[in-house]
Design a protein around this motif. Sequence first.
Motif, PDB file in Angstrom:
ATOM      1  N   UNK A   1      47.329  44.650  49.547  1.00  0.00           N
ATOM      2  CA  UNK A   1      46.276  44.115  50.409  1.00  0.00           C
ATOM      3  C   UNK A   1      44.908  44.616  50.004  1.00  0.00           C
ATOM      4  N   UNK A   2      44.833  45.905  49.672  1.00  0.00           N
ATOM      5  CA  UNK A   2      43.552  46.453  49.218  1.00  0.00           C
ATOM      6  C   UNK A   2      43.135  45.836  47.886  1.00  0.00           C
ATOM      7  N   UNK A   3      44.094  45.660  46.968  1.00  0.00           N
ATOM      8  CA  UNK A   3      43.785  45.010  45.700  1.00  0.00           C
ATOM      9  C   UNK A   3      43.271  43.598  45.902  1.00  0.00           C
ATOM     10  N   UNK A   4      43.882  42.864  46.827  1.00  0.00           N
ATOM     11  CA  UNK A   4      43.408  41.514  47.155  1.00  0.00           C
ATOM     12  C   UNK A   4      41.997  41.548  47.731  1.00  0.00           C
ATOM     13  N   UNK A   5      41.767  42.501  48.626  1.00  0.00           N
ATOM     14  CA  UNK A   5      40.448  42.617  49.244  1.00  0.00           C
ATOM     15  C   UNK A   5      39.375  42.847  48.175  1.00  0.00           C
ATOM     16  N   UNK A   6      39.681  43.698  47.209  1.00  0.00           N
ATOM     17  CA  UNK A   6      38.721  43.959  46.134  1.00  0.00           C
ATOM     18  C   UNK A   6      38.501  42.721  45.277  1.00  0.00           C
ATOM     19  N   UNK A   7      39.585  41.984  44.989  1.00  0.00           N
ATOM     20  CA  UNK A   7      39.447  40.776  44.173  1.00  0.00           C
ATOM     21  C   UNK A   7      38.580  39.741  44.878  1.00  0.00           C
ATOM     22  N   UNK A   8      38.758  39.579  46.185  1.00  0.00           N
ATOM     23  CA  UNK A   8      38.002  38.574  46.921  1.00  0.00           C
ATOM     24  C   UNK A   8      36.535  38.963  47.086  1.00  0.00           C
ATOM     25  N   UNK A   9      36.220  40.231  46.910  1.00  0.00           N
ATOM     26  CA  UNK A   9      34.821  40.665  46.825  1.00  0.00           C
ATOM     27  C   UNK A   9      34.291  40.435  45.418  1.00  0.00           C
ATOM     28  N   UNK A  10      35.158  40.693  44.443  1.00  0.00           N
ATOM     29  CA  UNK A  10      34.765  40.613  43.034  1.00  0.00           C
ATOM     30  C   UNK A  10      34.515  39.181  42.575  1.00  0.00           C
ATOM     31  N   UNK A  11      35.402  38.252  42.938  1.00  0.00           N
ATOM     32  CA  UNK A  11      35.320  36.892  42.403  1.00  0.00           C
ATOM     33  C   UNK A  11      33.974  36.219  42.675  1.00  0.00           C
ATOM     34  N   UNK A  12      33.429  36.247  43.896  1.00  0.00           N
ATOM     35  CA  UNK A  12      32.117  35.610  44.101  1.00  0.00           C
ATOM     36  C   UNK A  12      31.016  36.218  43.247  1.00  0.00           C
ATOM     37  N   UNK A  13      31.072  37.530  43.070  1.00  0.00           N
ATOM     38  CA  UNK A  13      30.031  38.193  42.281  1.00  0.00           C
ATOM     39  C   UNK A  13      30.202  37.929  40.785  1.00  0.00           C
ATOM     40  N   UNK A  14      31.440  37.807  40.327  1.00  0.00           N
ATOM     41  CA  UNK A  14      31.664  37.452  38.926  1.00  0.00           C
ATOM     42  C   UNK A  14      31.060  36.093  38.623  1.00  0.00           C
ATOM     43  N   UNK A  15      31.264  35.145  39.521  1.00  0.00           N
ATOM     44  CA  UNK A  15      30.726  33.801  39.310  1.00  0.00           C
ATOM     45  C   UNK A  15      29.209  33.766  39.485  1.00  0.00           C
ATOM     46  N   UNK A  16      28.701  34.506  40.446  1.00  0.00           N
ATOM     47  CA  UNK A  16      27.257  34.486  40.699  1.00  0.00           C
ATOM     48  C   UNK A  16      26.485  35.105  39.552  1.00  0.00           C
ATOM     49  N   UNK A  17      27.058  36.143  38.950  1.00  0.00           N
ATOM     50  CA  UNK A  17      26.346  36.883  37.905  1.00  0.00           C
ATOM     51  C   UNK A  17      26.812  36.545  36.499  1.00  0.00           C
ATOM     52  N   UNK A  18      27.830  35.684  36.349  1.00  0.00           N
ATOM     53  CA  UNK A  18      28.422  35.397  35.029  1.00  0.00           C
ATOM     54  C   UNK A  18      28.826  36.692  34.340  1.00  0.00           C
ATOM     55  N   UNK A  19      29.394  37.611  35.094  1.00  0.00           N
ATOM     56  CA  UNK A  19      29.713  38.947  34.592  1.00  0.00           C
ATOM     57  C   UNK A  19      30.729  38.906  33.441  1.00  0.00           C
TER      58      UNK A  19
END
Length: 667
Positions: free
Chosen positions: A103-121
């Motif tokens: 659950x914690x890993x999922x929570x981190x991924x769902x925070x990460x994905x929008x920022x990866x797309x927003x920043x083209x990380x």
Amino acid sequence: MNISAQGRSIVLGFVRVALIAILFLAFFQLLAEFVETVYAFGLMGTGIPPEIVCVALLLSPILLLIPRRGLPHPALVSLTALVLVARVAEGLLDTRGRMILSGLGLALFLILLPEILRTSFIAATGPEWGSGLALSVLLSILLRALGSGSDITLLPPFQWAGWLLAALGILCLAVVKRGSPLQPATAATGTPRLGFGRTLLMALGSMGVLVLLYFAFTSPAVIARWTEGSYPAVVAVLALAMACYVAVRLLWPSYVVRLGRGWLFVLNLLFVAALVATIAVHQIPFPKEPGGFPRGAPPAGLVGDLLLYLTLVLAPTLMIDAERFAVGLMQRPSSPRSGGLAWLIASLYLLVMIFLQVFTTVYDYFPVVGPLFRDRFWLVYLIAGAACALPALALPSALAPEAQSGTWRLFGRLTAAKSLAVAVLAVLAVGFIGADPAASAAEGNSLRVMTYNIQQGYDANGQRNYAGQLQVIREMNPDLLGLEESDTARIAGGNADVVRTMADALDMYSYYGPTTVTGTFGIALLSRYPIENPRTVFMYSLGEQTAAILADITVSGQPFSVVVTHLGNGGPIIQQEQLLAAITGQTRLVAMGDFNFRPDTEQYRLTTAALEDSWLTRWGLGGNPSQIDPADRIDHIFVSPGTTILDSRYITGPASDHPAMVTEIGW
């Protein structure tokens, strides 16, 4: 560009695709583990488990509303690494630990994905996103093919493969951190930010793609179980379709990038229509009154097969959608808070879709809302498909074609070859790892029959225990094996195919019984001898749907009729009456299962008026070699009157919450 620069660009592109693939694979695995473990706590009781509150972790994008400028680069690197570590570390824990860490890993991924797309990380090009997501699906198919329908990285002793993938992902992350995108797709200077409405549509569309991939396409066993279709054929068609998409997207990109908004919407409609129709033709319209039972499952025929394979061939539509949504979010990135709110709503949509999927089986435990989804498995996929198709109308009319440099073409050929190699390995794995029943069958003058409620592969303490249950079965060495609560090929069971996993490990023929679209908890028949004329009949059910398997086998020239069933709570007498009506006239009958009724009930007396209790025939009222109170028996093996019983006993232990029962028949 000199050779070293060309090589560096190809390596960076290759690594970015690999990182995207491994990261999304980790997401699918974490999501499968999380939902399965939450559901596992429900197996321990008869109500909604308090652990269900952990699903609030899926709403983690709410944290993106706090920072005004989004997350800094070091935070993105750390989150990516933590998601990969969480994925492999959770497999070492017990069920509660798996639930919390996944659950914690999922929570981190769902925070990460929008920022990866927003920043083209990680990457800023559509082809890398689409190819990476397709490769993640191919890797999932391969890992499940190697595990006979279950993700092999979750099964001891092969968990090291998960650690290897995580290490490879972290290595790719280190390379990406130092590199730069192959073909940046950034917005021109002065381009306005994407408004909240369009950002929300793109986020919902992206989540819709991930939902459908998680529900079905990352685990071909799920699709095969909808339809009783050929698992090897489903794996082959789906894997090759995904590999072909990667090849076409990278080597002949004009076929994809010039696909206009209208045509993409039509393609989505065709895919969703084929998907929903594939399920609908296997959905049984159960009568609301008991007079319409027992009821068989009508064959879907050629139409069902055509719809199934059309769905598989059109599945890469999801990759096109994912790429278009990603490019839309990267070219005109929204503000961090606006994006955070959009993805919070998208994550809420994910949570709702998980509940709707679960409702199709456990509707009886969720008053008011749950019953709305009884016998409406297709409806869940229609809603999920709409979340992909409708936002596509908000996409740009087409993408600008990429510059086809020599470096890009070489990158495309290598990536396409990599995807094809994974697809071929998956197809070969299914062929080589499958059961070989002919090698295990032996003629004789006895038949050993075993019934075992495996509680979705979990032991009495709520821990996943495929290995322990297999050990019990191997020690009893049955010729016929009836499994109850065996339907794990759905999200509540981690999309794992425990029946195939056990059948392949035991080298036995198998028949799954009711398909998952009917909403039962699953029964299956495994046999060392060919299973003849298998079919499923359903009984009237007020609560969860119940069914029985009817089949024939022949041993040393001796024909037997076989029944496997699992009645509802309390063993409703109407279900047993209808089952007995379905088997009237059968000779040399063996009826086994979790009947949910004890020897002091009217259901038992009704049954023993026509059949014999094999345990009682062997031991009478005085003998009891098993560590079980005879009055508490609800798992039974009934046989035709006059059948010779050589042995009959219960095997107690912690491997499941039910004892196994074994009866040996002689002639």
